[in-house]
Every structure is written in C-alpha cells, then in structure tokens.
Design a protein around this motif. Structure first.
Motif, PDB file in Angstrom:
ATOM      1  N   ALA A 299       0.843  -1.202   0.000  1.00 46.66           N
ATOM      2  CA  ALA A 299       0.000   0.000   0.000  1.00 46.66           C
ATOM      3  C   ALA A 299       0.874   1.247   0.000  1.00 46.66           C
ATOM      4  O   ALA A 299       1.894   1.303   0.699  1.00 46.66           O
ATOM      5  CB  ALA A 299      -0.903  -0.006   1.223  1.00 46.66           C
TER       6      ALA A 299
ATOM      7  N   ILE B 224      -1.588  -0.783  -3.825  1.00 47.12           N
ATOM      8  CA  ILE B 224      -2.830  -0.159  -3.374  1.00 47.12           C
ATOM      9  C   ILE B 224      -2.553   1.277  -2.964  1.00 47.12           C
ATOM     10  O   ILE B 224      -1.707   1.531  -2.099  1.00 47.12           O
ATOM     11  CB  ILE B 224      -3.427  -0.924  -2.166  1.00 47.12           C
ATOM     12  CG1 ILE B 224      -3.492  -2.427  -2.470  1.00 47.12           C
ATOM     13  CG2 ILE B 224      -4.791  -0.382  -1.790  1.00 47.12           C
ATOM     14  CD1 ILE B 224      -3.559  -3.290  -1.238  1.00 47.12           C
TER      15      ILE B 224
ATOM     16  N   VAL C  32      -6.192  -0.495   4.157  1.00 48.12           N
ATOM     17  CA  VAL C  32      -4.897  -1.105   3.824  1.00 48.12           C
ATOM     18  C   VAL C  32      -4.256  -1.764   5.041  1.00 48.12           C
ATOM     19  O   VAL C  32      -3.072  -2.111   5.021  1.00 48.12           O
ATOM     20  CB  VAL C  32      -3.931  -0.050   3.229  1.00 48.12           C
ATOM     21  CG1 VAL C  32      -4.472   0.472   1.913  1.00 48.12           C
ATOM     22  CG2 VAL C  32      -3.676   1.080   4.200  1.00 48.12           C
TER      23      VAL C  32
ATOM     24  N   ALA D 237      -2.533  -5.045   4.377  1.00 46.79           N
ATOM     25  CA  ALA D 237      -1.485  -5.087   3.349  1.00 46.79           C
ATOM     26  C   ALA D 237      -0.216  -5.716   3.911  1.00 46.79           C
ATOM     27  O   ALA D 237       0.108  -5.575   5.094  1.00 46.79           O
ATOM     28  CB  ALA D 237      -1.203  -3.682   2.835  1.00 46.79           C
TER      29      ALA D 237
ATOM     30  N   ILE E 219       3.256  -1.500   4.018  1.00 47.90           N
ATOM     31  CA  ILE E 219       2.704  -0.153   3.835  1.00 47.90           C
ATOM     32  C   ILE E 219       3.862   0.814   3.682  1.00 47.90           C
ATOM     33  O   ILE E 219       4.777   0.858   4.527  1.00 47.90           O
ATOM     34  CB  ILE E 219       1.820   0.257   5.027  1.00 47.90           C
ATOM     35  CG1 ILE E 219       0.616  -0.691   5.152  1.00 47.90           C
ATOM     36  CG2 ILE E 219       1.338   1.697   4.869  1.00 47.90           C
ATOM     37  CD1 ILE E 219      -0.225  -0.460   6.392  1.00 47.90           C
TER      38      ILE E 219
END
Length: 656
Positions: free
Chosen positions: A445, A605, A613, A616, A619
């Motif tokens: 993300a 993303i 998120v 995820a 990140i």
C-alpha cells in the motif's frame, strides 16, 4: 417631594430625548450605511463591468495574436497530396473525364455558331432549303451525341470523385486518430477534448472540400481557359488576348482579397473551436453546475464566447462584399470590351455573325468556371485553415518512445522494483530517489498526504511518463525495454473514478479482454458481485450505461471496473483509491470483492483511508516523493511518524 418628581420628569425627558437622538442617529447611520452599501455595490458592479471589458479586450487581442500565425500551406498540401497518392490511377481517369466534359461545353457552342452562319446563308438565298434542312438535321444529331457524351462523362466523374473523397477521408481519419491516440498522456492532459473533436471532424470535411475544389473548380477552369483561348484564337487573336487579360485580372483581384481572408479564417476557426470546447466542458460538468446553481453564470460566459465567435465570423464574411463588387465590375468591363471590338470587325466583314455569337456564348461559358474557381479558392483557404488545426498534431511527437529493439512483455512472477527513481514535472520535483521492492504476489500500500507522489508512482509504472533517473523493473527487467502497449496490457487497474464507454455493461467489461468467451465475462460479473444488480436491470448485462457511465451509481461503476480487472486476469494489479468515493456499506462490499481479486497477485494499493490497507503485506508512507516510513500496520502505529498521525486523525476524527 414635588422637587423630586420634577427632577424625575426632567431626567425622563432628557432620557427620552437621548433615545430619540440615538434612534435618529442610528437611522441616519443606517441610511448612510445603506447609501454607502449601494455606492459600494454600484462601484463593485462598475468595476466588474470594467474587468469584463478588459478581459474581452484581452481575449480579442489574444485572438488577433493567434490569427497572426501563418498557415503552413506547404506542409498541409503535402499531407493532403499524400492522402491522394495511392489513388493515381483513379485520378488519371478523372482528368480525362474532366477534359471531355469541359471540351463538350465548347463543342455545342461551335454547333450554334455553324447553325447561325448557315442560317445567314439561307436567308440570303445562298443555299437551298434541302441543303439547310440536311445541315440542321446533322447538327441536331451531333448535339445529341455531345449531350450523351457529356452526361456519361459527368456521371462517371461524380462517381469517381465520391469514391476518391470517401477513401481519402477514411485514410485521413485513420491516420490522425491512430496518431492522436498514440500520443503521450501529457498531450491529452494539455489539449481540450472538445477542441480535438472539433478539429478532427472539420479535418474530414476539409478533405471533401479540398477535393471538390480541385476537381470541380480548379482543374475545370484551367481546362476551360485553355480550350476557350485556343477556340477564340482561331477566329480572332485580339479577342483571345482580351479574354486572357480579363481572366488574369479577375483571378489576381480575387486571390488578393482571399489572401486577406486567410487570417480571418484562422481566427473564425479558433473562435469556433474555443466555443465548442466550452460547450463540451459545460455538458461534461453539468452536475457540478446544477449543484452550485451556476446555470446563469455559464449562460453569460457562453454568450460572451458566442459574441466573440460572431464578431470573428462577421469580420470574415464582410470581406466578401468587396470581393463580389470587384468581380462584377471586372466581368462587366470584359463584356464592354467584347461588345466593341468584335462588332467593329463584323462591320468590316472580317468575322461572321455566327463567330460573334460564338465569342459571346463562350465568354459566358467562362464566367461560370471563374466564379466557381473563386468560390473554390475560398474553400481552399478554409480547408487549409482546417487542415492546419488538425495536421499540426502530426508534428506533435510522442514523449514516450519505444526503444528500437523493444520487445513484448510477458509477466512471469510479477515482482516490481523502483530502483533509485526520480521524476520532475515542469521543474517541480515529485519523486526523489525512490527505492521500493514489491515482492511477487504481495500487497503493498502507498499512503500519504495529497501531493506526496502516490498516483505519480502508478503513472510511472504504466509509462505514462518516463523516469528521469533510476529505473522501474518487472521481474528484474527494465520496463523501458518493452513496448508501451505490451507493458500496459500486462497490468490491470481499478481506478478511483471508473469512466465507462457509452455501451452495454457486457461490452464495458469485455473491453479488458475482447477475446474472452461469454461464460468468462459472466463469471467476472459474478465474482465482482455485480450479478444481483445486473439481474434487476431491464436488459440485464446488455443495459446501456450512458456517457461516462452516468446511468450507474458510483458503487455499480466500481463493480464494473472490478469485473474488468477480474476478466483481464493479470499478475499485477493496481488499486488507485478504488473505494474512496463510496459509502461505508458499499465500500465494505467492494472491499470483499477486491480482497478476492488480490489473491495471488502482486498488488499496489493507493489509499487515503488507512482502514482499507491494514491487511497489506507492506505499507509505504510517502512524503514529498520520498519514502518516509515503511512497514506493516502494526509496526507503523507503534512509532511516531506520519502514519500514526494519520491513523489517529482518521480513527478519532478531526473534531474533539
């Protein structure tokens, strides 16, 4: 006691007087304020009118400056002739047919001349009735043959011109549509859609106009003048010379006036383009206009633009007054010259009555092509202006160029690496030394505040722009070594605002993979949780979604976008704010569909809502184009930084 009452009365009187004075003062102040407000309002309106006038003057000056640009005639003619180049055989046949048609126009005048000469001999009893009758019969048959030849030649001429124009217009459309579609993202963000459409449509009309001018006006006049001069020269070289002089003067004057028309043609075209672009912009944003109650403001602006267009068109049209008056005068002078000289020779018995009639009728024959030629010149300049507006796009080169040995990309594992990537747009640094690895099959993300560079990262991955430093690799290979279309066809995206074609739901989904079977498309609809929605529609998946998908809700459009991505079935998936504009319930439903979609795919993303998120694998927090933080959700909220700040704001709200 009495004194105290008197004292109170006086105090009350003073108090009442003070109140009255205060009210008067207050009212006076209000009136003054009202007057001041009115003056201010009048002044403001006056200033507004002055500003509008100044803006109109500035716009007018800009239009004048734009009109000063010269049309690139040489280049435009070169491009136009390149469209006709492949039809040389058809054009050769057309030339023969035009010559036959134009010569036939002289042949029937020659027949009339012969009939008059024979009639003169008959009235003077120089020939018998039998001889004159046989001659008239022969001339009648000859005339019918000429009419038949002319009709057949004209039929085939029109038939071939229609075919030539149709093919040339199609070739032009294909050539420029392909070129414009292939131009880079930067070109399309810098040019108004309405203007592009207007110029593209006018370009097709200009091909027709130019071809008509060439084969109906210019070539026929050249053939007619040569034939007339030769025919008249046989009887009287002086009259032939006069006709040549009249033609030269007529054309010189007409060309001079039309030369002045060039700039006004460009100006009129530009104003029409600007007006059409504004109309397109208004209709595209009609919802915003109605939400903010700006209908009247839009009408006023359109009236102002329409007025500028009207002024430009009137300026252009007014030149034709001088053109028509001058042409009428020149033709009149020619008639007078041809009235005097041939009759003087007739009185000296140097030419016959039939020859005089031939000269006059053939001169009348010439005036029509002359006027058509001038009309053709106007069409020529108009076509050149239209060509110039469109053909200049061919001089726009794609900023993103495939390498000479570029290959087709086939994504294997789907690992992505941003290796020391830097990118600036118009001297503004957006991405700075970005280092990021996205492992195959993992979900990464990108978060951060607006302007941090999240969407730019996606545009660089898609090669909508090229990196200026560093490299982007897929499966260890630089994306610049692959063809752009091949690269993009191996990626799949669910954008924030899914813009759909004005087509059926089925075709909009099949767009991502046209060769897909119906079962595959219907399965994608089901996996995107769109099947229940589609089943309630009158025509199910064959329902037309409207321009840009306006007949569907935001959630429905996103489901169509997800179905597209499912059908595309690519190893790399990009979710660009895919649920940011949806309500919580719809967002939750679509998140479930997206979760299934991301399984086994390398996913990037982009999100503002951090709750979307949390799951995820990694990140990445971007700040001013740089990686500020990186880790999982649980890791990032334990440390001070941008992510925890954003999380606390979104979790607790902005208001205390």
């Amino acid at each position: 006691m009495v004194g105290e009452k008197e004292k109170k009365r006086k105090e009350k009187k003073v108090s009442d007087s003070s109140k009255i004075n205060l009210e008067i003062s207050s009212k006076t102040s209000e009136r003054n304020q009202e007057k001041s407000n009115k003056k201010q309002k009048v002044k403001s309106e006056a200033n507004k009118r002055i500003e509008e006038q100044e803006k109109e003057q500035a716009d007018a000056q800009k239009l004048k400056d734009d009109a000063e640009e010269e049309i690139n005639f040489k280049y435009n003619v070169k491009v136009y002739l390149s469209l006709l180049k492949k039809y040389k055989g058809l054009i050769a046949i057309l030339m023969v047919l035009i010559i036959i048609f134009e010569v036939s126009m002289i042949a029937d005048r020659l027949i009339l001349k012969k009939i008059i000469d024979q009639a003169t001999l008959f009235t003077s009893h120089s020939i018998t009735v039998q001889v004159f009758g046989a001659f008239i019969l022969l001339m009648g048959i000859s005339y019918l043959i000429i009419i038949l030849i002319r009709s057949v030649a004209n039929w085939f001429k029109l038939h071939l011109i229609n075919r030539l124009e149709g093919r040339a217009i199609l070739d032009m459309k294909k050539r420029f549509f392909n070129h414009i579609v292939d131009l880079s993202h930067g070109f399309h963000t810098s040019n108004k859609t309405g203007s592009l459409i207007s110029r593209f449509v006018r370009g097709g009309s200009a091909v027709e106009r130019m071809t008509d001018t060439l084969f109906f006006d210019m070539i026929p006049l050249v053939v007619q003048v040569i034939a007339v001069v030769i025919a008249v020269f046989v009887f009287d070289w002086v009259t032939s010379l006069i006709i040549v002089i009249i033609v030269v003067v007529f054309l010189t004057f007409s060309l001079a006036i039309n030369k002045v028309l060039r700039k006004s043609n460009i100006e009129a075209n530009d104003r029409e383009d600007d007006e059409k672009a504004y109309i397109s912009d208004v209709f595209i944003n009609i919802d915003s206009i109605k939400y903010f109650g700006k209908e009247n403001a839009m009408k006023s602006r359109y009236y102002a633009k329409g007025k500028i267009t009207k002024d430009a068109l009137l300026k252009n049209w007014d030149y034709y007054r001088w053109l028509t008056a001058g042409q009428t005068f020149i033709i009149g002078i020619g008639i007078v010259a041809l009235l005097v000289l041939p009759f003087m020779r007739f009185m000296n018995n140097d030419i016959t009555l039939g020859e005089i009639v031939f000269i006059y009728t053939i001169y009348g024959n010439l005036t029509s092509p002359l006027y058509r030629f001038v009309g053709g010149i106007r069409s020529y300049y108009r076509a050149m202006a239209d060509f110039d507006a469109l053909f200049k796009y061919e001089l726009s080169h794609n900023e993103i160029i495939d390498a000479p040995n570029a290959k087709e990309l086939v994504v294997g594992r789907g690992a992505i690496e941003f290796r020391n990537v830097s990118f600036s747009y118009k001297e503004r640094k957006i991405i700075s030394d970005l280092k990021l690895k996205v492992a195959a099959g993992k979900r990464v993300a990108l978060v951060g505040s607006s302007g941090a560079g999240k969407s730019t990262v996606v545009k660089l991955l898609y090669r909508l722009y090229d990196v200026q430093e560093g490299a982007i690799l897929i499966d260890g290979k630089n994306i610049n070594s692959f063809k752009q279309e091949s690269l993009r066809s191996e990626l799949s995206i669910v954008p924030q605002d899914c813009v759909l074609f004005d087509d059926t739901i089925y075709n909009n989904i099949a767009f991502s993979r046209p060769e897909a079977t119906r079962d595959e498309v219907m399965n994608a609809i089901k996996l995107a949780q769109l099947d229940n929605i589609v089943s309630r529609m009158p025509k199910s998946e064959e329902t037309i979604v409207g321009e840009r998908g306006v007949k569907l809700s935001g959630g429905e459009r996103q489901r169509v976008s997800i179905a597209r991505a499912i059908l595309a079935n690519k190893r790399i998936l990009v979710l660009d704010e895919a649920t940011s504009s949806l309500d919580s319930e719809t967002e939750h439903e679509i998140q479930l569909a997206l979760h299934d979609l991301m399984k086994g795919r390398t996913s990037i993303i982009i999100a503002h809502r951090l709750s979307t998120v949390m799951s995820a694998d990694l990140i990445v927090v971007l700040d001013e184009g740089k990686v500020a933080q990186i880790g999982t959700h649980n890791e990032l909220i334990k440390h001070k930084g941008i992510y925890r700040k954003l999380w606390n704001l979104q979790k607790g709200g902005y208001l205390e």
